[in-house]
Design a protein around this motif. Sequence first.
Motif, PDB file in Angstrom:
ATOM      1  N   TYR A  30      39.341  38.133  41.855  1.00 13.39           N
ATOM      2  CA  TYR A  30      39.009  39.172  40.892  1.00 13.39           C
ATOM      3  C   TYR A  30      37.660  39.792  41.249  1.00 13.39           C
ATOM      4  O   TYR A  30      36.785  39.112  41.803  1.00 13.39           O
ATOM      5  CB  TYR A  30      38.893  38.595  39.473  1.00 13.39           C
ATOM      6  CG  TYR A  30      40.139  37.927  38.955  1.00 13.39           C
ATOM      7  CD1 TYR A  30      41.086  38.641  38.236  1.00 13.39           C
ATOM      8  CD2 TYR A  30      40.353  36.565  39.165  1.00 13.39           C
ATOM      9  CE1 TYR A  30      42.223  38.024  37.744  1.00 13.39           C
ATOM     10  CE2 TYR A  30      41.488  35.939  38.678  1.00 13.39           C
ATOM     11  CZ  TYR A  30      42.419  36.677  37.973  1.00 13.39           C
ATOM     12  OH  TYR A  30      43.541  36.056  37.496  1.00 13.39           O
ATOM     13  N   ASP A  31      37.481  41.061  40.901  1.00  8.36           N
ATOM     14  CA  ASP A  31      36.172  41.701  40.947  1.00  8.36           C
ATOM     15  C   ASP A  31      35.612  41.667  39.532  1.00  8.36           C
ATOM     16  O   ASP A  31      36.144  42.303  38.623  1.00  8.36           O
ATOM     17  CB  ASP A  31      36.285  43.140  41.448  1.00  8.36           C
ATOM     18  CG  ASP A  31      36.627  43.203  42.930  1.00  8.36           C
ATOM     19  OD1 ASP A  31      36.096  42.365  43.690  1.00  8.36           O
ATOM     20  OD2 ASP A  31      37.415  44.074  43.329  1.00  8.36           O
ATOM     21  N   VAL A  32      34.530  40.911  39.344  1.00 12.75           N
ATOM     22  CA  VAL A  32      34.038  40.609  38.001  1.00 12.75           C
ATOM     23  C   VAL A  32      32.690  41.280  37.740  1.00 12.75           C
ATOM     24  O   VAL A  32      31.725  41.051  38.481  1.00 12.75           O
ATOM     25  CB  VAL A  32      33.884  39.084  37.821  1.00 12.75           C
ATOM     26  CG1 VAL A  32      33.451  38.768  36.397  1.00 12.75           C
ATOM     27  CG2 VAL A  32      35.196  38.371  38.146  1.00 12.75           C
ATOM     28  N   PRO A  33      32.591  42.094  36.680  1.00 15.84           N
ATOM     29  CA  PRO A  33      31.283  42.676  36.317  1.00 15.84           C
ATOM     30  C   PRO A  33      30.348  41.583  35.816  1.00 15.84           C
ATOM     31  O   PRO A  33      30.730  40.739  35.002  1.00 15.84           O
ATOM     32  CB  PRO A  33      31.639  43.660  35.195  1.00 15.84           C
ATOM     33  CG  PRO A  33      33.115  43.880  35.305  1.00 15.84           C
ATOM     34  CD  PRO A  33      33.676  42.591  35.828  1.00 15.84           C
ATOM     35  N   VAL A  34      29.099  41.613  36.288  1.00 13.13           N
ATOM     36  CA  VAL A  34      28.096  40.620  35.871  1.00 13.13           C
ATOM     37  C   VAL A  34      26.740  41.304  35.714  1.00 13.13           C
ATOM     38  O   VAL A  34      26.478  42.335  36.342  1.00 13.13           O
ATOM     39  CB  VAL A  34      27.970  39.471  36.906  1.00 13.13           C
ATOM     40  CG1 VAL A  34      29.225  38.612  36.918  1.00 13.13           C
ATOM     41  CG2 VAL A  34      27.681  40.018  38.295  1.00 13.13           C
TER      42      VAL A  34
END
Length: 217
Positions: free
Chosen positions: A194-198
């Motif tokens: 997954y590409d996860v916003p942080v």
Amino acid sequence: MVPSVAMTTQFVLANTRLAPVPLTPEVLLHLADEAIELWERTETDQGGQMPPPFWAFAWAGGQALARYVLDRPDLLAGRDVLDLAAGSGLVAIAAMKAGAARVTAVEIDALAVTAIGINARANDVEVTARLADILETEPDADVVLAGDVFYSREMTRRMLDYLRRAAARGATVLVGDPGRAYLPKDHLTLLAEYDVPVPQTLEDTPVKRTTVWSVNP
């Protein structure tokens, strides 16, 4: 000395606000807006006895693991689930929303245990939060979940030993990881990415490529 529930509750609520999690917006968490300010506050309040506020952020490994179980409720339906190093309780809450029969979230930080209870109530689910280090005990859950736990050599050694023992006993064991240096890939099987916003104050990029793995016995 372990701080009182009233004290930890006041601290959590005073330093966070309820918001949806970026990758799992169906879950609401009490999250900190400013990482550095809260980090400094935990170092000074109560005589500097508070651990770092890992409970106040939706870490990438936990977000990815939560997304994975929410999208696959058949994995958890009717099963007893353990969330290790649970932080905010994100993964534990996602497990309950995915249909788990019971979820226990374990932490070694009293503030995290309080945050888990607050966040569970905000999502109208029941999670048992325990203040304990259980890594030397025998696993007995049907499913063991751990988000972002391979951040140091010693933690990886202890965590992997526990997770592999759980898998050897027949448990489904899943971990989420945002590319930490000590990720033990030789003992894992890749399941999803997954590409996860942080928050950039926590990581080196606003989006972390994050993986979910099963643990081999």
